[in-house]
Design a protein around this motif. Structure first.
Motif, PDB file in Angstrom:
ATOM      1  N   LEU A   1      -9.817   4.361  -8.464  1.00 56.25           N
ATOM      2  CA  LEU A   1      -9.629   4.345  -9.896  1.00 56.25           C
ATOM      3  C   LEU A   1      -8.174   4.239 -10.475  1.00 56.25           C
ATOM      4  O   LEU A   1      -7.868   3.689 -11.567  1.00 56.25           O
TER       5      LEU A   1
ATOM      6  N   ALA B   1     -11.742   7.661  -3.764  1.00 55.93           N
ATOM      7  CA  ALA B   1     -12.167   7.620  -4.902  1.00 55.93           C
ATOM      8  C   ALA B   1     -11.004   7.575  -5.938  1.00 55.93           C
ATOM      9  O   ALA B   1     -10.854   6.457  -6.894  1.00 55.93           O
TER      10      ALA B   1
ATOM     11  N   THR C   1     -14.607   0.898  -5.286  1.00 56.89           N
ATOM     12  CA  THR C   1     -13.917   0.234  -6.432  1.00 56.89           C
ATOM     13  C   THR C   1     -14.333  -0.847  -7.232  1.00 56.89           C
ATOM     14  O   THR C   1     -14.470  -1.004  -8.176  1.00 56.89           O
TER      15      THR C   1
ATOM     16  N   ALA D   1     -17.127   0.696  -9.438  1.00 55.16           N
ATOM     17  CA  ALA D   1     -16.432   1.281 -10.445  1.00 55.16           C
ATOM     18  C   ALA D   1     -16.012   0.265 -11.664  1.00 55.16           C
ATOM     19  O   ALA D   1     -16.173   0.521 -12.824  1.00 55.16           O
TER      20      ALA D   1
END
Length: 437
Positions: free
Chosen positions: A325, A321, A390, A393
């Motif tokens: 980010l 994660a 990804t 997000a």
């Protein structure tokens, strides 16, 4: 209630939603892809007979569905761009491709190697997979329908649309490098693959993609606008589905010649647009492609949401994660800012262009394609988890921020254009788009 009946109901509601939702969320901190993503999660949580979606098991379906969506979006992007192709006119997209993309790939590969402890081939694959950008997932940051003015596109929308059209194809050589690297690793450390990659995967694939795209585009441009018999001059009949024929023809011919079809489709679209730049038929083609693209995007984001609700992120670690980010919040923005220094864009425009490096459908395609050729000594579920997170997000982050940020830029441009007009004349769209912030 049978699965077939439920599927028909979902398809019908989804198609109607794809028509209505963009208008409902216009101007709000929301986007159509985000709405369908959340709907996919919500429907999966209900006691409904949805089939289980497994990204690893259903890799072939994922590859082909995303492939179709990407090539259609590339045709739409090329048809929408008003600015004639050229080194100076396209300075921003060239810089994003030539500087931002390599820097982002290098940063992503290093993050995967350092944080995830992945082997070089897997790290390079992740970097290549996350290289393409996708403004389809935030329509506010891409250019609109084609017009007869080459100066009415603001720098942010033009740069991001041009970048997405080019990097969807130019990411392929990097994916092929990752495949070649992992194949070579099985026979011992060797650089023998580099020569083949440079000549075949990089040079040959790109050259064939460009030349095939130009050839098909010029042929279609003649057929659409200049053919002698009126029955062959397709622009006279104004049938939008012809855009799908152009898309599949360009892609199929190029792939048969072992070139990069994504690159060819975008070049074909730009070439068709250049054949008769001010003709209204471009708007007909673009509108049809946009409708098909919207349907496919809505369906794929719905399926991604359902897949996430079924546990697609089960193999995601905090390190995975963090990589996703960092790519979205640090690597891409920093590389995008550096690439635009010295361009015509103002500091606000450079910041927005650098930030909206949206990851989406192209990333899903490239990973599905690569996993069908080689094993990368990393569990496929873990690779899918990092990429899906990804994309997820990006859909949330960029979908929520795109409308307010772009609306703010548009208001500032309008105010500045009005302040410069002392004669009382209302600024035109070209005047507003030409303002630098």
């Amino acid at each position: 209630m049978t699965l077939a009946d439920f599927s028909f109901a979902v398809l019908g509601a989804g198609a109607l939603g794809a028509a209505v939702i963009p208008r409902l969320v216009a101007g709000r901190a929301l986007s159509m892809p985000l709405v369908f993503l959340l709907c996919g999660i919500a429907v999966q949580l209900l006691p409904t007979p949805l089939p289980e979606i497994d990204l690893v098991r259903d890799r072939v379906w994922v590859e082909h569905l995303t492939e179709i969506c990407v090539i259609i979006s590339l045709m739409g992007a090329g048809l929408a761009l008003n600015r004639p192709f050229g080194l100076r006119r396209w300075q921003a997209p060239w810089r994003l491709i030539g500087i931002t993309m390599p820097l982002t790939i290098a940063a992503t590969g290093l993050l995967a190697w350092w944080l995830l402890d992945w082997p070089p081939a897997a790290a390079l694959l992740l970097a290549a997979v996350l290289a393409p950008t996708d403004p389809v997932l935030a329509s506010e940051v891409r250019v609109g329908a084609p017009t007869d003015s080459e100066h009415d596109e603001d720098e942010v929308r033009f740069a991001l649309t041009g970048e997405a059209g080019l990097n969807d194809g130019l990411a392929f050589p990097v994916v092929m490098a990752a495949i070649a690297l992992t194949a070579a690793a099985g026979t011992g450390v060797s650089g023998d693959w580099v020569g083949h990659w440079l000549l075949v995967d990089l040079l040959y694939g790109c050259v064939v993609g460009v030349l095939a795209g130009l050839a098909v585009g010029r042929l279609l441009g003649w057929l659409f606008f200049r053919a002698g018999p009126e029955s062959f001059r397709l622009s006279e009949h104004r049938e939008g589905f012809v855009a799908l024929g152009a898309t599949f023809l360009s892609y199929g011919v190029t792939e048969l010649a072992h070139g990069y079809g994504f690159l060819a489709v975008f070049v074909t679209a730009c070439s068709v647009r250049a054949a008769e730049r001010d003709h209204g038929y471009h708007a007909v083609l673009h509108d049809f492609v946009e409708q098909v693209e919207r349907l496919l995007t809505a369906g794929l984001l719905f399926l991604l949401g359902a897949c996430v609700a079924q546990g697609a992120l089960a193999d995601l670690t905090w390190r995975g994660a963090a990589v996703g980010l960092l790519v979205l919040l640090v690597a891409r923005p920093a590389a995008g800012w550096v690439a635009q220094l010295g361009t015509a864009a103002g500091p606000r425009e450079r910041l927005v262009t650098a930030f909206f490096g949206i990851r989406g459908i192209g990333s899903l395609f490239y990973l599905a394609h690569a996993l069908g050729t080689e094993g990368f000594h990393v569990p496929a579920g873990e690779l899918w988890a990092v990429v899906a997170f990804t994309v997820l997000a990006s859909v949330v982050l960029h979908g929520v921020t795109a409308s307010p940020v772009i609306a703010r830029l548009d208001r500032l441009r309008t105010l500045r254009a009005h302040s410069r007009r002392h004669s009382g004349r209302t600024p035109s769209e070209t005047d507003v788009a030409g303002e630098r912030l």
